[in-house]
Scaffold this active site. Sequence first.
Site, PDB file in Angstrom:
ATOM      1  N   HIS A  24       0.750  -1.331   0.160  1.00  0.00           N
ATOM      2  CA  HIS A  24      -0.076   0.174   0.083  1.00  0.00           C
ATOM      3  C   HIS A  24       0.991   1.328  -0.172  1.00  0.00           C
ATOM      4  CE1 HIS A  24      -3.331   2.661   1.190  1.00  0.00           C
ATOM      5  NE2 HIS A  24      -2.417   3.175   2.008  1.00  0.00           N
ATOM      6  N   GLU A  25       1.932   1.234   0.701  1.00  0.00           N
ATOM      7  CA  GLU A  25       2.836   2.461   0.951  1.00  0.00           C
ATOM      8  C   GLU A  25       3.599   2.738  -0.529  1.00  0.00           C
ATOM      9  OE1 GLU A  25       2.243   4.449   3.099  1.00  0.00           O
ATOM     10  OE2 GLU A  25       1.162   3.175   4.345  1.00  0.00           O
ATOM     11  N   HIS A  31       1.555   4.601  -2.687  1.00  0.00           N
ATOM     12  CA  HIS A  31       1.362   6.032  -2.646  1.00  0.00           C
ATOM     13  C   HIS A  31       2.655   6.465  -3.468  1.00  0.00           C
ATOM     14  CE1 HIS A  31      -1.839   6.563   0.113  1.00  0.00           C
ATOM     15  NE2 HIS A  31      -1.243   5.789   0.804  1.00  0.00           N
TER      16      HIS A  31
HETATM   17 ZN   LIG Z   1      -2.186   5.274   2.534  1.00  0.00          ZN
END
Ligand SMILES: [Zn+2]
Length: 226
Positions: free
Chosen positions: A99-100, A103
């Site tokens: 998930h990171e 980003h």
């Molecule tokens: Zn996030």
Amino acid sequence: MIFHPMDFLIFIALGLAMWAQTKVKGNFEKWSKVQATTGLTGAQVARQLLDREGLSHVKIEYSKSGALSDHYDPTAKTVRLSEPVYQGNSIASLAVAAHEVGHAIQDDSKYGMLVLRHKLFPLANIGSQMAPMLFIGGFLLNLTNLIGIGIALFSAAVLFQVVTLPVEFDASKRAKDKMLELGVITNQEEKGVGNVLNAAALTYVASTLMAILQLVKFIMIFRSRR
Ligand SMILES: [Zn+2]
């Protein structure tokens, strides 16, 4: 003045937010016990995903702020992972790490909602700090205009939270897609990844809902005083 009709809805949203928090912890713990078949750690998966996206310059570091402090720092171009995520090879660790990375990919591709979020940040930051003081000052001194300014600033903070939602959903979607593409999770394991990430998204939805309801409440009070 003590109890506003909107408080009832805000109370429900608060309950939802607290429930979502428990769910995040619960889902993370549950899927922390399930090891991914590849045996790779969160940091290793993050590295592979980043390299594959041509983001070899993005660093991966330990986050020193403890559990669930995982984040991507766009200024330092660094993915920071908490210890259980960095070292762990569970489904939960991989989900958060990916998930990171999501980003980081958004940052690299100048994803529109992320760009907008960065632009809103300074005003939203001032808004969330100043609005309560302006509201209290406005009521105490009976200055309706002060409450109006407070509402305008608080709106910026709420808008920031609203824009955060697509950013978070998109990062999670990228995480799942990229991990499947890379073959670091199986189709069955994707369910666990979804479980972990959806719970996290729910906390953002709940806190945004609460902020919107608070804004509506302040607008209603403002209008009734004018
Ligand atoms: Zn996030």
